[in-house]
Motif scaffolding. Structure first.
Motif: not given
Length: 453
Positions: A3, A83, A88, A108, A143, A269, A280, A282
């Motif tokens: 991310r 998300n 975040f 998240d 996360v 994020k 990060v 996902e």
């Protein structure tokens, strides 16, 4: 899926050594890696390698209560997405209401769109949601990040290159050795460019033309040739990958000064917090399912019921509320409490969060946010004065590359004092379902159906 591009507190010299070590390992040469910098500082942001274990060497340990007569076996699954809208923040309105950055790690969120430090029952009820069926509940967890320690420390800009390995899925075995060698070479090329940038005078670093001509341009040419060799190697035994040339250009990444300017805002994020940096990830899937009771029917949850899973402050509170969360796809009969799994052949990493399934029948919250709910005993029976409610299970699945797993380079965000201890994994839920949705949920579970909304 990645991310964000991380900003790591690691020196350029460390990155260069790492790149050269990767190349040497790929061709079978032993390498001794040293770091002239502050060793403790370099390690501070990552999880300790001793916290990782090969899941295949773990014994099966999951025990489920045997369903008794009258058990409710239905399930109700809510589709709230992954998300994708990038909700975040480092807040926790349940455990630290009104405190911005109260969690000191990034959460998240799926479900309710308005969740932040100042959320109230009223604001949540008025908010929108990502859930397809209109469920306004708040579901949030820390996360997971990948932290390879590849970015620079200190002021100035680093170099940010696309992750080629992440785009090469299912490389044929016949081409794997050549691809691995070239992936290691990409790391060396980037590390060498980082060193050239580090050795460049400050005035020239600020000259975009100079940087492009002297550093980024040559790096692009080297990467393009290396990437093409990988594509050709794969093309000899399978369909040649297309479009990889787009991964050749690199750019300057924001340096530590920019990172400091962003820190603590809780706005997106890309935020990195003290001790929590890296890319990060996902989830590949975020399954939110409510289940029945092995001993009888369940009753509706009250609106605005808050429930916690696990304990984010294990170093302070001890192990009373910590829960086993970590496993691999295909190995769900083995759940780890105090280790991160290394999965065979890069299988998906999973976090399974089973929330308490018993409620005191009166309160939607309690002073410690725990006493109003409880876990059933080993037989599935709730304690005196408690009644069974639909038990929430959140299962999070991540595509973590095999090399990242083996090199202990992924971690869960945590309070700095927890140092990414897998013990500290946790999850939070606030029920903001309408009575209509809750009634459908209870009816589905109690009737033994499998419902998805």
């Amino acid at each position: 899926m990645t991310r964000s591009t991380a900003r790591h507190q690691i020196s350029r010299s460390t990155k260069l050594i790492a790149g050269m070590a990767g190349l040497a390992l790929a061709i079978g040469v032993a390498v001794v890696v040293t770091n002239a910098g502050d060793e403790n500082a370099a390690k501070a942001d990552g999880a300790d390698p001793s916290l990782f274990v090969d899941i295949t060497k773990v014994k099966a340990n999951v025990k489920t209560p045997k369903p008794q007569r009258g058990a409710t076996t239905g399930t109700f699954t809510v589709n709230c997405g992954l998300n994708e809208n990038g909700h975040f923040n480092p807040d926790n309105f349940i455990a630290a209401p009104g405190v911005q950055n109260g969690a000191q790690h990034l959460h998240d969120y799926v479900g309710n769109l308005t969740t932040d430090a100042n959320s109230t029952d009223q604001s949540l009820d008025a908010g929108g949601t990502t859930c397809k069926n209109g469920d306004k509940s708040a579901y949030f967890w820390p996360v997971i990040r990948i932290d390879k320690g590849e970015e620079e420390a200190g002021g100035g800009a680093g170099i940010d290159c696309p992750d080629v390995a992440a785009q090469l899925k299912n490389v044929p075995q016949q081409a794997k050795a050549e691809v691995d060698n070239n992936l290691a070479l990409l790391g060396t090329q980037e590390a060498e460019a980082e060193k050239r940038l580090a050795d460049t005078a400050a005035a020239q670093k600020n000259d975009a033309g100079f940087v492009n001509n002297a550093i980024l341009g040559p790096l692009k040419e080297k990467r393009a040739a290396t990437i093409e060799r990988m594509a050709i190697a794969i093309g000899r035994v399978a369909a040649k990958p297309q479009g990889l040339d787009k991964l050749a250009p690199c750019k300057l990444a924001a340096g530590a000064a920019a990172a400091d300017a962003d820190a603590g805002t809780g706005t997106g994020k890309d935020e990195e917090l003290e001790g929590n940096d890296g890319e990060v990830q996902e989830p590949k899937a975020a399954d939110i399912t409510f289940r029945g009771s092995p001993v009888g029917q369940v009753v509706a949850m009250p609106k605005f019921l808050k429930i916690l899973y696990g304990d984010a402050k294990r170093s302070i509170n001890g192990d009373k509320n910590t829960k086993a969360s970590w496993t691999c796809a295909g190995f769900e009969d083995k759940v780890l409490l105090n280790k991160y799994p290394i999965c065979p052949n890069g299988a998906a990493v999973k976090r399974i969060h089973d929330f308490p399934g018993c409620w005191d029948g009166k309160n939607t919250d309690s002073a410690n946010h725990r006493d109003h709910v409880a876990f059933a005993d080993a037989t599935g029976q709730c304690g005196n004065g408690f009644q069974a409610i639909p038990q929430l299970r959140i299962t999070l699945t991540y595509d973590i590359p095999a090399d990242v797993q083996k090199n202990a380079q992924y971690k869960v965000d945590s309070f700095p004092a927890e140092e990414h201890d897998p013990f500290s994994d946790h999850d939070d839920f606030a029920n903001v379902m309408s009575d209509k949705i809750m009634n459908r949920l209870v009816a589905c579970v109690n009737s033994g159906k499998t419902c998805k909304e």
